[in-house]
Scaffold this motif. Structure first.
Motif, short mmCIF file in Angstrom:
data_model
loop_
_atom_site.label_atom_id
_atom_site.label_comp_id
_atom_site.label_asym_id
_atom_site.label_seq_id
_atom_site.Cartn_x
_atom_site.Cartn_y
_atom_site.Cartn_z
N CYS A 49 0.85 -1.19 0.00
CA CYS A 49 0.00 0.00 0.00
C CYS A 49 0.89 1.24 0.00
O CYS A 49 1.98 1.22 0.55
N VAL A 50 0.41 2.28 -0.63
CA VAL A 50 1.22 3.48 -0.82
C VAL A 50 1.63 4.11 0.51
O VAL A 50 2.71 4.69 0.62
N GLU A 51 0.80 3.97 1.55
CA GLU A 51 1.15 4.57 2.84
C GLU A 51 2.00 3.63 3.70
O GLU A 51 2.33 3.95 4.83
N GLY A 52 2.38 2.49 3.13
CA GLY A 52 3.21 1.54 3.86
C GLY A 52 4.63 2.04 4.02
O GLY A 52 4.99 3.15 3.61
N GLU A 53 5.44 1.20 4.62
CA GLU A 53 6.83 1.54 4.90
C GLU A 53 7.69 1.25 3.67
O GLU A 53 7.69 0.14 3.16
N PRO A 54 8.42 2.25 3.19
CA PRO A 54 9.34 1.97 2.08
C PRO A 54 10.55 1.20 2.62
O PRO A 54 11.03 1.48 3.72
N ARG A 55 10.97 0.21 1.89
CA ARG A 55 12.15 -0.59 2.27
C ARG A 55 13.06 -0.73 1.07
O ARG A 55 12.59 -0.90 -0.05
N SER A 56 14.34 -0.72 1.33
CA SER A 56 15.28 -1.02 0.26
C SER A 56 15.22 -2.52 -0.04
O SER A 56 14.68 -3.30 0.76
N SER A 57 15.78 -2.91 -1.16
CA SER A 57 15.83 -4.33 -1.50
C SER A 57 16.60 -5.11 -0.44
O SER A 57 16.20 -6.21 -0.05
N GLU A 58 17.69 -4.52 0.05
CA GLU A 58 18.48 -5.18 1.09
C GLU A 58 17.69 -5.34 2.38
O GLU A 58 17.77 -6.38 3.03
N ALA A 59 16.93 -4.32 2.74
CA ALA A 59 16.14 -4.39 3.97
C ALA A 59 15.03 -5.43 3.84
O ALA A 59 14.76 -6.17 4.80
N LEU A 60 14.42 -5.53 2.68
CA LEU A 60 13.40 -6.55 2.47
C LEU A 60 14.04 -7.94 2.55
O LEU A 60 13.48 -8.85 3.17
N ALA A 61 15.21 -8.09 1.96
CA ALA A 61 15.92 -9.38 2.01
C ALA A 61 16.22 -9.76 3.47
O ALA A 61 16.02 -10.91 3.88
#
Length: 160
Positions: free
Chosen positions: A78-90
């Motif tokens: 969702c647009v109001e969610g938390e942005p994460r870098s690819s590394e943080a998602l990993a």
């Protein structure tokens, strides 16, 4: 092997989206048991009222809940969610795996998004960007980011 479900409101129609999604589904088969689940988007009039949108999102939320496996980690896009870098998602995906979370469900809403009640149930509300993208493109983007996360965690050169 971790199970990953991509739960989508709406069906892919355009061949280029279907082909792109299929490529990442194929690539991901080495890293996880992937399932794509499509739910129908509620039909609305051309210019729906806020009440009509609310009712449609509530119906979609009920259909989503019926498909959620118990014990899975729900990640709502969702647009109001938390942005994460690819590394943080990993890192997050690796942390969940080490904590014994064996099933991740990435949830992509339809053209009007997701009902607030289903977003509130998510373990993570994730934003791909503050920009608006078609929800069909979001599916391809999510698949690519999941693939990238597995590649990062495997230490390959895919992620530069």
């Amino acid at each position: 092997m971790q199970k990953v479900t991509i739960l989508c409101v709406g069906k892919l129609k355009e061949k280029f989206y279907i082909d792109a999604a299929a490529e990442y589904v194929k690539r991901l088969s080495r890293f996880c048991k992937l399932e794509l689940v499509e739910l129908p988007e509620e039909r609305l009039p051309e210019d729906p009222s806020p009440a009509q949108i609310e009712a449609a999102l509530l119906k979609e939320a009920a259909a989503i809940r019926a498909k959620l496996p118990s014990g899975a980690a729900l990640i709502a896009l969702c647009v109001e969610g938390e942005p994460r870098s690819s590394e943080a998602l990993a890192r997050q995906m690796a942390a969940w795996a080490s904590q014994g979370v064996g099933h991740l469900v990435f949830l992509i809403g339809g053209s009007f998004g997701l009902h607030p009640s289903i977003k509130a149930e998510a373990r993570l509300r994730l934003s791909m960007s503050p920009m608006t993208f078609p929800h069909h493109l979001a599916r391809v983007m999510v698949l690519e980011q999941i693939y990238r996360a597995y590649q990062i965690n495997a230490g390959t050169k895919y992620h530069k």
